[in-house]
Motif scaffolding. Structure first.
Motif, PDB file in Angstrom:
ATOM      1  N   LEU A 120      10.239  -2.939  14.622  1.00 35.09           N
ATOM      2  CA  LEU A 120       9.137  -3.245  13.698  1.00 35.09           C
ATOM      3  C   LEU A 120       7.923  -3.753  14.475  1.00 35.09           C
ATOM      4  O   LEU A 120       6.810  -3.254  14.332  1.00 35.09           O
ATOM      5  N   VAL A 121       8.171  -4.723  15.333  1.00 37.03           N
ATOM      6  CA  VAL A 121       7.068  -5.330  16.089  1.00 37.03           C
ATOM      7  C   VAL A 121       6.500  -4.339  17.089  1.00 37.03           C
ATOM      8  O   VAL A 121       5.310  -4.291  17.335  1.00 37.03           O
ATOM      9  N   LYS A 122       7.385  -3.530  17.646  1.00 36.28           N
ATOM     10  CA  LYS A 122       6.936  -2.535  18.618  1.00 36.28           C
ATOM     11  C   LYS A 122       5.914  -1.608  17.963  1.00 36.28           C
ATOM     12  O   LYS A 122       4.899  -1.267  18.540  1.00 36.28           O
ATOM     13  N   LYS A 123       6.182  -1.211  16.729  1.00 33.78           N
ATOM     14  CA  LYS A 123       5.291  -0.269  16.045  1.00 33.78           C
ATOM     15  C   LYS A 123       4.009  -0.950  15.559  1.00 33.78           C
ATOM     16  O   LYS A 123       2.914  -0.490  15.813  1.00 33.78           O
TER      17      LYS A 123
ATOM     18  N   ASN B  89       2.772 -12.650   1.235  1.00 33.50           N
ATOM     19  CA  ASN B  89       3.443 -11.476   0.665  1.00 33.50           C
ATOM     20  C   ASN B  89       4.714 -11.204   1.452  1.00 33.50           C
ATOM     21  O   ASN B  89       4.661 -10.703   2.575  1.00 33.50           O
ATOM     22  N   VAL B  90       5.848 -11.582   0.871  1.00 29.25           N
ATOM     23  CA  VAL B  90       7.133 -11.324   1.520  1.00 29.25           C
ATOM     24  C   VAL B  90       7.493  -9.869   1.226  1.00 29.25           C
ATOM     25  O   VAL B  90       7.624  -9.482   0.067  1.00 29.25           O
ATOM     26  N   VAL B  91       7.590  -9.073   2.286  1.00 29.54           N
ATOM     27  CA  VAL B  91       7.796  -7.639   2.086  1.00 29.54           C
ATOM     28  C   VAL B  91       9.157  -7.221   2.634  1.00 29.54           C
ATOM     29  O   VAL B  91       9.435  -7.357   3.833  1.00 29.54           O
TER      30      VAL B  91
ATOM     31  N   PHE C 276       4.530 -10.964   5.329  1.00 33.02           N
ATOM     32  CA  PHE C 276       5.691 -11.520   6.025  1.00 33.02           C
ATOM     33  C   PHE C 276       6.871 -10.582   5.811  1.00 33.02           C
ATOM     34  O   PHE C 276       7.586 -10.663   4.819  1.00 33.02           O
ATOM     35  N   PRO C 277       7.051  -9.592   6.726  1.00 38.15           N
ATOM     36  CA  PRO C 277       8.152  -8.634   6.563  1.00 38.15           C
ATOM     37  C   PRO C 277       9.494  -9.304   6.867  1.00 38.15           C
ATOM     38  O   PRO C 277       9.588 -10.123   7.785  1.00 38.15           O
ATOM     39  N   THR C 278      10.512  -8.963   6.118  1.00 35.55           N
ATOM     40  CA  THR C 278      11.842  -9.512   6.365  1.00 35.55           C
ATOM     41  C   THR C 278      12.917  -8.553   5.882  1.00 35.55           C
ATOM     42  O   THR C 278      12.680  -7.754   4.976  1.00 35.55           O
ATOM     43  N   ASP C 279      14.108  -8.660   6.504  1.00 32.79           N
ATOM     44  CA  ASP C 279      15.232  -7.857   6.024  1.00 32.79           C
ATOM     45  C   ASP C 279      16.274  -8.728   5.314  1.00 32.79           C
ATOM     46  O   ASP C 279      17.313  -8.231   4.876  1.00 32.79           O
TER      47      ASP C 279
ATOM     48  N   GLY D  18       5.671   1.479   6.293  1.00 32.16           N
ATOM     49  CA  GLY D  18       5.618   0.663   5.071  1.00 32.16           C
ATOM     50  C   GLY D  18       4.725  -0.550   5.241  1.00 32.16           C
ATOM     51  O   GLY D  18       3.901  -0.860   4.376  1.00 32.16           O
ATOM     52  N   ILE D  19       4.874  -1.233   6.383  1.00 38.23           N
ATOM     53  CA  ILE D  19       4.066  -2.440   6.647  1.00 38.23           C
ATOM     54  C   ILE D  19       2.590  -2.076   6.752  1.00 38.23           C
ATOM     55  O   ILE D  19       1.723  -2.693   6.134  1.00 38.23           O
ATOM     56  N   ASN D  20       2.295  -1.048   7.558  1.00 37.65           N
ATOM     57  CA  ASN D  20       0.889  -0.667   7.747  1.00 37.65           C
ATOM     58  C   ASN D  20       0.238  -0.231   6.439  1.00 37.65           C
ATOM     59  O   ASN D  20      -0.929  -0.533   6.176  1.00 37.65           O
ATOM     60  N   LYS D  21       0.991   0.477   5.610  1.00 34.91           N
ATOM     61  CA  LYS D  21       0.485   0.922   4.316  1.00 34.91           C
ATOM     62  C   LYS D  21       0.189  -0.298   3.425  1.00 34.91           C
ATOM     63  O   LYS D  21      -0.845  -0.378   2.775  1.00 34.91           O
ATOM     64  N   PHE D  22       1.112  -1.262   3.457  1.00 38.78           N
ATOM     65  CA  PHE D  22       0.941  -2.476   2.653  1.00 38.78           C
ATOM     66  C   PHE D  22      -0.304  -3.252   3.106  1.00 38.78           C
ATOM     67  O   PHE D  22      -1.088  -3.723   2.291  1.00 38.78           O
ATOM     68  N   ILE D  23      -0.489  -3.356   4.431  1.00 40.88           N
ATOM     69  CA  ILE D  23      -1.660  -4.055   4.990  1.00 40.88           C
ATOM     70  C   ILE D  23      -2.950  -3.404   4.482  1.00 40.88           C
ATOM     71  O   ILE D  23      -3.867  -4.082   4.021  1.00 40.88           O
ATOM     72  N   GLU D  24      -3.009  -2.081   4.559  1.00 41.37           N
ATOM     73  CA  GLU D  24      -4.208  -1.351   4.131  1.00 41.37           C
ATOM     74  C   GLU D  24      -4.468  -1.502   2.638  1.00 41.37           C
ATOM     75  O   GLU D  24      -5.582  -1.802   2.220  1.00 41.37           O
ATOM     76  N   GLU D  25      -3.420  -1.283   1.837  1.00 39.13           N
ATOM     77  CA  GLU D  25      -3.613  -1.278   0.380  1.00 39.13           C
ATOM     78  C   GLU D  25      -3.939  -2.660  -0.177  1.00 39.13           C
ATOM     79  O   GLU D  25      -4.567  -2.775  -1.225  1.00 39.13           O
ATOM     80  N   ASN D  26      -3.488  -3.704   0.513  1.00 38.45           N
ATOM     81  CA  ASN D  26      -3.703  -5.062  -0.005  1.00 38.45           C
ATOM     82  C   ASN D  26      -4.722  -5.859   0.802  1.00 38.45           C
ATOM     83  O   ASN D  26      -4.845  -7.070   0.630  1.00 38.45           O
ATOM     84  N   ASN D  27      -5.465  -5.167   1.681  1.00 32.70           N
ATOM     85  CA  ASN D  27      -6.482  -5.826   2.515  1.00 32.70           C
ATOM     86  C   ASN D  27      -5.944  -7.103   3.169  1.00 32.70           C
ATOM     87  O   ASN D  27      -6.539  -8.176   3.045  1.00 32.70           O
ATOM     88  N   CYS D  28      -4.821  -6.985   3.836  1.00 35.74           N
ATOM     89  CA  CYS D  28      -4.199  -8.164   4.441  1.00 35.74           C
ATOM     90  C   CYS D  28      -4.955  -8.597   5.702  1.00 35.74           C
ATOM     91  O   CYS D  28      -5.522  -7.777   6.402  1.00 35.74           O
ATOM     92  N   ASP D  29      -4.938  -9.910   5.953  1.00 31.64           N
ATOM     93  CA  ASP D  29      -5.691 -10.473   7.069  1.00 31.64           C
ATOM     94  C   ASP D  29      -4.798 -10.978   8.197  1.00 31.64           C
ATOM     95  O   ASP D  29      -5.294 -11.467   9.208  1.00 31.64           O
TER      96      ASP D  29
END
Length: 283
Positions: free
Chosen positions: A265-268, A189-191, A161-164, A234-245
């Motif tokens: 963010l969403v565009k990417k 995972n609040v990122v 869950f990405p947030t600023d 950052g988001i994509n790296k986090f998804i990969e490293e933590n096997n996010c679903d």
């Protein structure tokens, strides 16, 4: 009351895959599934001067094709292990997809939409389908889950869950994220990705973070801070490293950039989704 789930379909393989995903995701929930096909007639557009009328050959042929497609789809769904918690309702209508969805949401009090990211007419070059993007842009009444092409169902265990922290959170707008997490014992995972890399929050951001922690109380959640040059990396790296679903994000229509498409963010991450995306709206 049963959960009301809308499943738009164009009878493509990807749409069927999204339906299967929804049946698995809510396998332990009493649900009414509304399967919707919005059909079109070649040569006619909804904003053209003349709309084909019921009884006209073109209209009747397109209607029949849509109904036959729905019949075939229901036969396929019947091959899926039957679940007495699930009931199915079918809707075929001449309309644009977004308009048809709005009408069904209104008439059937829909809780959530689950759809594929790519339909029959999408080119292979376009990863994230125009239909899905249009629906995410135009539908603010309820959350949407977009399921990537060929994604095989996996129980969501790790959700990003990405947030600023720039705007306050409301319990209602992240209710579906909490529901899915509790249903499947998933960790949220609040990122927070910080391009300045100093990790400092303003007083207002700190208050919003505390509010989010309050709302997430009772769930399994963890706050993360990630330094990154690009938010999407950052988001994509986090998804990969933590096997996010699953990735969940808030589409705040009141923000300056306004829509999903212009949200960088969403565009990417949204146009090359590896995992299902849960779009939450601040309605």
């Amino acid at each position: 009351m049963n959960k009301r789930v809308l499943l738009p379909t164009d009878y493509s393989k990807n749409a069927l895959n999204a339906i299967r995903y929804a049946l698995e995701l809510y396998s332990n929930v009493r649900c009414d599934f509304y399967i919707l096909n919005a059909f079109h007639i070649s040569g006619y557009t909804l904003d053209s001067m003349r709309v084909p009328e019921i009884g006209e050959p073109y209209y009747e042929a397109a209607k029949e094709e849509s109904e036959e497609g729905m019949e075939r789809l229901m036969q396929i769904i019947k091959l899926h292990p039957q679940n007495d918690k699930h009931q199915f309702h079918t809707i075929t209508t001449f309309n644009s997809l977004s308009e048809a969805i709005k009408i069904v949401i209104d008439k059937k009090d829909i809780d959530i939409i689950v759809m594929g990211t790519k339909g029959i007419t999408e080119s292979k070059a376009r990863i994230f389908g125009t239909n899905t993007v249009n629906v995410m842009e135009q539908i603010q009444e309820c959350p949407i889950i977009a399921v990537p092409n060929d994604y095989m169902f996996q129980i969501p265990r790790e959700v990003v869950f990405p947030t600023d922290y720039k705007t306050p959170f409301k319990r209602k707008e992240i209710g579906d994220l909490i529901e899915i997490a509790k249903l499947h014992d998933a960790k949220i995972n609040v990122v927070h990705i910080d391009k300045d890399k100093d990790g400092k929050l303003s007083r207002k951001e700190e208050m919003n973070k505390e509010l989010l922690q309050e709302i997430l109380q009772g769930t399994d959640y963890e706050m993360h801070f990630l330094p990154a040059d690009k938010i999407s990396d950052g988001i994509n790296k986090f998804i990969e490293e933590n096997n996010c679903d699953m990735v969940a994000f808030l589409n705040r229509k009141h923000l300056f950039f306004g829509s999903v498409l212009s949200n960088p963010l969403v565009k990417k991450i949204g146009f090359d989704p590896q995992v299902p995306i849960l779009e939450l709206n601040d309605n």
